[in-house]
Design a protein around this motif. Structure first.
Motif: not given
Length: 120
Positions: A106-116
Protein backbone atom coordinates in the motif's frame (compact mmCIF):
# COMPACT_ATOMS: atom_id res chain seq x y z
CA UNK A 1 -13.84 5.23 24.84
CA UNK A 2 -10.53 4.74 23.11
CA UNK A 3 -9.35 7.25 20.55
CA UNK A 4 -6.82 4.95 18.98
CA UNK A 5 -6.40 2.43 16.21
CA UNK A 6 -5.87 -1.32 16.49
CA UNK A 7 -3.48 -2.75 13.87
CA UNK A 8 -3.86 -6.44 13.03
CA UNK A 9 -1.47 -8.33 10.73
CA UNK A 10 0.43 -11.59 11.12
CA UNK A 11 3.59 -9.95 9.73
CA UNK A 12 5.36 -7.78 12.32
CA UNK A 13 6.95 -5.58 9.63
CA UNK A 14 3.50 -4.83 8.13
CA UNK A 15 2.18 -3.79 11.54
CA UNK A 16 5.24 -1.60 11.96
CA UNK A 17 4.77 0.03 8.54
CA UNK A 18 1.07 0.73 9.14
CA UNK A 19 1.81 2.04 12.64
CA UNK A 20 4.51 4.30 11.23
CA UNK A 21 2.19 5.77 8.58
CA UNK A 22 -0.56 6.35 11.16
CA UNK A 23 1.61 7.96 13.84
CA UNK A 24 3.34 10.24 11.32
CA UNK A 25 -0.11 11.48 10.36
CA UNK A 26 -1.23 12.21 13.90
CA UNK A 27 -3.14 9.01 14.67
CA UNK A 28 -2.57 6.99 17.81
CA UNK A 29 -2.07 3.23 17.63
CA UNK A 30 -3.43 1.70 20.84
CA UNK A 31 -2.81 -1.95 20.12
CA UNK A 32 -1.49 -4.62 17.80
CA UNK A 33 -2.45 -8.22 17.17
CA UNK A 34 -0.90 -10.91 15.00
CA UNK A 35 -4.05 -12.97 14.35
CA UNK A 36 -7.83 -12.75 14.42
CA UNK A 37 -8.19 -14.37 17.85
CA UNK A 38 -5.88 -11.78 19.44
CA UNK A 39 -7.62 -9.02 17.44
CA UNK A 40 -10.97 -9.93 19.02
CA UNK A 41 -9.40 -9.95 22.51
CA UNK A 42 -7.68 -6.61 21.90
CA UNK A 43 -10.88 -5.12 20.48
CA UNK A 44 -12.84 -6.05 23.65
CA UNK A 45 -10.08 -4.68 25.85
CA UNK A 46 -9.19 -1.48 23.97
CA UNK A 47 -12.43 -0.51 22.23
CA UNK A 48 -10.52 1.22 19.39
CA UNK A 49 -12.17 3.82 17.15
CA UNK A 50 -10.83 1.89 14.15
CA UNK A 51 -9.30 -1.51 13.38
CA UNK A 52 -7.03 -2.12 10.39
CA UNK A 53 -7.14 -5.85 9.73
CA UNK A 54 -5.24 -8.20 7.45
CA UNK A 55 -7.41 -10.82 5.72
CA UNK A 56 -5.07 -13.82 5.65
CA UNK A 57 -3.88 -14.77 9.15
CA UNK A 58 -3.38 -17.90 11.25
CA UNK A 59 -5.92 -19.16 13.83
CA UNK A 60 -8.83 -16.87 12.92
CA UNK A 61 -8.67 -15.03 9.59
CA UNK A 62 -9.62 -11.40 9.12
CA UNK A 63 -13.09 -12.11 7.75
CA UNK A 64 -14.06 -14.29 10.71
CA UNK A 65 -12.57 -11.71 13.08
CA UNK A 66 -14.67 -8.95 11.45
CA UNK A 67 -17.81 -11.03 12.01
CA UNK A 68 -16.91 -11.60 15.68
CA UNK A 69 -16.02 -7.94 16.28
CA UNK A 70 -19.30 -6.85 14.65
CA UNK A 71 -21.16 -9.11 17.14
CA UNK A 72 -19.41 -7.26 19.99
CA UNK A 73 -19.97 -3.80 18.49
CA UNK A 74 -22.19 -3.45 15.44
CA UNK A 75 -20.79 0.06 14.87
CA UNK A 76 -17.15 -1.09 14.83
CA UNK A 77 -15.14 0.57 12.05
CA UNK A 78 -12.82 -1.85 10.26
CA UNK A 79 -10.56 -1.40 7.25
CA UNK A 80 -9.32 -4.59 5.61
CA UNK A 81 -5.83 -5.07 4.29
CA UNK A 82 -5.43 -7.49 1.42
CA UNK A 83 -2.79 -8.67 -1.01
CA UNK A 84 -3.37 -8.25 -4.73
CA UNK A 85 -5.72 -10.83 -6.19
CA UNK A 86 -7.89 -11.28 -3.08
CA UNK A 87 -10.93 -9.49 -4.51
CA UNK A 88 -13.37 -12.27 -3.57
CA UNK A 89 -12.14 -12.15 0.03
CA UNK A 90 -12.35 -8.34 0.07
CA UNK A 91 -15.99 -8.53 -1.08
CA UNK A 92 -16.69 -11.11 1.64
CA UNK A 93 -15.02 -8.83 4.22
CA UNK A 94 -17.13 -5.84 3.12
CA UNK A 95 -20.27 -7.99 3.35
CA UNK A 96 -19.16 -9.04 6.86
CA UNK A 97 -19.06 -5.37 7.83
CA UNK A 98 -15.69 -3.90 6.88
CA UNK A 99 -15.96 -0.24 5.84
CA UNK A 100 -13.07 -0.04 3.36
CA UNK A 101 -9.96 -1.88 2.23
CA UNK A 102 -6.38 -1.16 1.29
CA UNK A 103 -4.31 -3.33 -1.01
CA UNK A 104 -0.75 -4.39 -0.23
CA UNK A 105 1.79 -3.17 -1.06
CA UNK A 106 0.00 0.00 0.00
CA UNK A 107 0.78 3.66 -0.45
CA UNK A 108 0.92 5.72 2.74
CA UNK A 109 -1.53 8.27 1.34
CA UNK A 110 -4.05 5.53 0.49
CA UNK A 111 -3.91 4.28 4.10
CA UNK A 112 -4.54 7.79 5.45
CA UNK A 113 -7.28 8.44 2.87
CA UNK A 114 -9.10 5.23 3.94
CA UNK A 115 -8.69 6.05 7.66
CA UNK A 116 -10.03 9.60 7.22
CA UNK A 117 -12.91 8.37 5.06
CA UNK A 118 -13.97 5.71 7.58
CA UNK A 119 -13.57 7.98 10.61
CA UNK A 120 -15.19 10.78 8.60
Amino acid sequence: MSKGILVVDDAAFMRMMIKDVLTKNGFEVVGEAENGAKAIEQFKELNPILTIMDITMPEIDGIQAVKEIKKIDSDAKIIMCSAMGQQAMVIEAIQAGAKDFIVKPFQADRVIEAVKKVLG
